[in-house]
Structures are given as C-alpha cells and as structure tokens.
Write an enzyme that holds these catalytic residues in place. Structure first.
Site: not given
Length: 491
Positions: A256-257, A260, A286
């Site tokens: 997830h990170e 980003h 996101e």
C-alpha cells in the site's frame, strides 16, 4: 529574469523547506527520542511560521498580477494554478493560527499515542478539543462564509465537496452492505497458522517492495505504529509494521505505501521542487496505493506467486495450496481496524469516519461524546461491540494531527482505483500471466505513464478521466468486488 522565473525560483525554495518540514514529521514517527516531543512541536511551529510567511508573501501576489497566463505553456499555467490557489488560501489563515495548529498537532500526536496505548479516550479529550477548535477556526477563515468542512476537504481533494462525495458514497453503500451480508453467511476460508519471524517479514517485505518498483536508492523502509509514506522526488520514505501472527499486516501495508511512494518517485523530474512535483490529491494518491495493494497485490494471479515466496520464507504456513492462500489473503472477516479490513468492508469504515468528522466540525457532535457516537455507529454498521478505545475511536492518527477532510479521500481513491483497474486490463490483456510470474513492470509502468508522471499537471478527476477514457464513477469498483468475492465465496 521574468516575473515567472522569479516566482518559480521563490517557489523552489519554499518547496525545499516544505520537504524539510516533512522530514521532521517522518523523524517524529520513526526514530525521534521519546522525550523530544515538546521541542519538536516548537520546531514544527517555527517551520510552519516560515512556510506560511513565504506562501503569503506579498511578492507572490505582485508576481501573479503581472504574469500573463496565456503567454505560458501548459506546465506554466498549471504551476500558476497551484501557486494562486495556495496563495489565496494561505492569506485567509492568520499566521498565528497556522503556527498554533502546527504546534498543537505535533504535540497531540504523542499524546494520542500514549492514550491509545492506555485505551484512554477521556485523557485525549482535552487535546482533541483544541485540535478540533483550531481546525474549525481555520475552516471558517478559508470558507469565507461557505461550508467549513468543504474548505478543509479542499486541502486534500481540490474541487470536491462533501455533498458530491455523499452522493457517490450513498451509491456505494447499498451494494457493499448487501455483498457483505451474503459473504458472511458463507463458510469462511482458513487463515494462516503459526508464528512468523518478524525479521524475516521485513526481509520479504523489502523484496516485494522492489518487485512493485520502489527505488530504495531514493527511499527507505522503516517501522512505525501507523504505516505511512513521506516525501517526494528523490527522497520518498515509507514505514510498515509487523505482527508475529499476521504477516499480511506487514506485507500489504508495505505494498500500500509503496503505491504512494512510487507515485512520488515517478513524477517527472522536470517538476521536482515545483507545485507540480507531488501527487495532485489524496484521492488520486490513494488510487495508486489501493490498486497496488488490492487489484494487483490481492489478485489470484499475484497471490499464487506470493504463496511460493511465503513458503520459501516461512515453511509451513498452515495453507496447502495457492487457491487456499488467495482465499486467505482476501478473507472477509469481522474486525475493528480500518487498515486491516478486507476490501468489502473497508469503505464502510471510511464512511463512518466521514459522517462523524463532519458532525465534529459542524459542532453537531461534541468531542466528549465522540467515543459513544463511534461505538454506537460501529455496532449499527458492523453488528458487534467495540471492546476498547484502541480498537475504536483511538485507532487512527488522523484526527489527532488535524486531518479533517482526509478520510473520504480513501474511498474516493478506491473508486478511482476501480476505474484504473478496468482501463489497465484493457491496455494489458495478459496482465494475469505477468502477475503470476511476479512481474509488475508493465502494470506499474502503465500507471506511471498514465497517472504518476503527471504529478500536479492536471486536476484530480481530470487525470483519472484521461487515464481511463471515461469519467470516474463507482460502478467499476462495485462490479470488480462482486466478481472477485462472488468467485471466492461461491455467491
């Protein structure tokens, strides 16, 4: 030098100082000594004072007055759009308020962490009251008599309004609730069994980050209470966390990170330290983290590859084959924590926070009553009782640092990710074959080319529409969820 050149030189220094301020925040979350919190809040306040003064500097207004937008190319006009917006918003917020917000929220972060560890919401109430009051005051200054919550939302998703998001969320909710109910009536797949060495988790998570394209020569991975990504350009850092019994927490927080971080690392080098040099909004940001984590990272094809990596790293994980592993990765289960939630229920967690924070900012909900309101809403939405504050109202860091208006961008990002995934599968017909080999290069390359490299060049909805070839809407996400979980649960 022309007025535009003068303005951009000034903006580069402002952007560089903003990066330094962000590094202070990263340090506070990762390696700052526990006793340094008070001093750090003063440092953050001082830095915010400098940044506020630069963003509202009268020279910026003078440069903007003499520059003729039509004489600039697309990049120049986009830079001016961002600078003008920031200048106008900054001038509405008094310097003392900007500094006090930085000071209070920096200190509040440490207080929240202590109260969370002790499940002590009452102990956090006085601090949260200050944060809410300051953010409300800021919203009133920004809104010029308009909707205060919309003014705060605009910090994270320029152009969005609470009413427009409420319409989208209202369309999402019935199908999500129906899908959740049908799934929970079915037998649940088995989960992982055993303990998973936390050092080995970090080794594997770094390997997976590289597979997804994260460049550790321009970043690093550390551990923190709440996973996050920080920085832009050539210094983009992420954090994750480990759990002895739940390696998915570490692996999928990392993916997830990385979504980003790859967005920030892929923005055109020509835009670095300019208004275009960062992701254009939190909703678009996101979309990258969620499509990396879910549509790619939790796909049947990729989890088949990941199953082999897990067995090689940990040996017996309590699951016999790749199909069982895919079901375990995507298991829909009751749980308190938003960041650990499955794809079906995640947005229900966000919609609850969206409604509660709107009430806090409007004054309809008092801070002292927030825990009771949270627990009642959670019981109504999820059907079971919150057992402690750290599993409820204190689980997220966002409100402690004043991020009101941030939560709805999570669901907006999921909607954008659903649209991008539909377009990606059209553009890369053999996507599953590539994912099954652990090859993410073409998938992440498509996202880099169509979304990430543009940084702030286009407006948020515009960049998604350009990438997808249609206006973003909730249907692709809902159809994806119905198909995926219908297959897993036989519904």
């Amino acid at each position: 030098m022309s007025a535009y050149d003068d303005l951009m030189a000034f903006e580069r220094d402002t952007s560089a100082l903003g990066q330094i301020a962000g590094r202070l925040g990263w340090d506070q979350e990762t390696v700052m000594p526990r006793g340094a919190g008070g001093q750090r809040s003063e440092e953050m306040a001082a830095m915010e004072g400098v940044l506020h003064a630069r963003r509202a500097d009268p020279r910026v207004g003078e440069w903007l007055d003499v520059i003729v937008d039509a004489e600039l190319d697309e990049v120049g006009q986009a830079n001016l759009r961002h600078i003008r917006r920031t200048y106008e918003r900054t001038r509405r917020v008094p310097a003392y308020l900007a500094e006090e917000l930085a000071r209070v929220t920096s200190a509040a972060q440490g207080i929240w962490a202590e109260c969370r560890a002790n499940d002590d919401f009452a102990g956090f109430v006085p601090t949260l009251k200050k944060v809410v009051a300051l953010r409300r005051e800021e919203g009133e200054a920004l809104s010029k008599g308009g909707d205060v919550y919309d003014a705060l939302l605009d910090d994270y998703e320029p152009g969005a309004t609470a009413d427009s998001l409420q319409q989208m969320f209202g369309a999402l909710r019935p199908r999500l609730v129906d899908l959740r109910q049908r799934i929970l009536e079915r037998p649940q797949p088995a989960g992982l069994k055993g303990n998973f060495d936390e050092v080995a988790q970090m080794v594997l998570t770094r390997q997976i980050a590289a597979v997804f394209g994260y460049d550790t020569t321009r970043g690093r991975i550390d551990k923190a209470v709440h996973p996050f990504s920080s920085g832009s350009g050539n210094d983009v850092r992420i954090t994750t966390r480990t759990s002895l019994t739940d390696p998915f927490n570490c692996l999928y927080s990392t993916i997830h990170e990385v979504g980003h971080a790859c967005y920030e690392q892929t923005v055109s080098q020509d835009y670095h330290l300019t208004p275009l040099g960062e992701g254009v909004s939190m909703g678009v940001h996101e979309s990258q983290s969620r499509i990396y984590e879910n549509q790619l990272g939790r796909s049947r094809a990729f989890t088949g590859w990941l199953f082999g990596q897990m067995v090689d790293t940990f040996g017996d994980i309590g699951i016999a084959d790749a199909d069982g592993f895919h079901a375990a990765v995507n298991r829909v289960h009751d749980g308190f924590i938003r960041t650990e939630s499955d794809e079906v229920q995640y947005n229900l967690h966000v919609l609850m926070r969206f409604d509660l924070e709107r009430e806090l900012i409007s004054g309809a909900l008092a801070v002292k009553d927030l825990e009771d309101a949270w627990n009642a809403r959670f019981l109504d939405d999820f059907g079971f009782v919150v057992d402690k504050a750290s599993n409820g109202v204190l689980q997220d860091v966002h409100w402690s640092v004043g991020l009101f208006g941030y939560f709805p961008t999570y669901t907006l990002g999921n909607v954008y990710a659903g649209c991008l995934h539909q377009a990606l599968r059209t553009a890369v017909p053999d996507l599953d074959d590539q994912l099954a080999r652990g090859d993410l290069a073409e998938a992440t390359g498509w996202l880099g080319q169509n979304v990430q490299r543009h940084g702030g060049l286009y407006r948020p909805r515009e960049v998604i529409a350009k990438a997808c070839g249609f206006e973003p809407n909730e249907r692709p996400l809902l159809d994806y969820l119905d198909t995926k979980f219908g297959e897993i649960y036989g519904i």
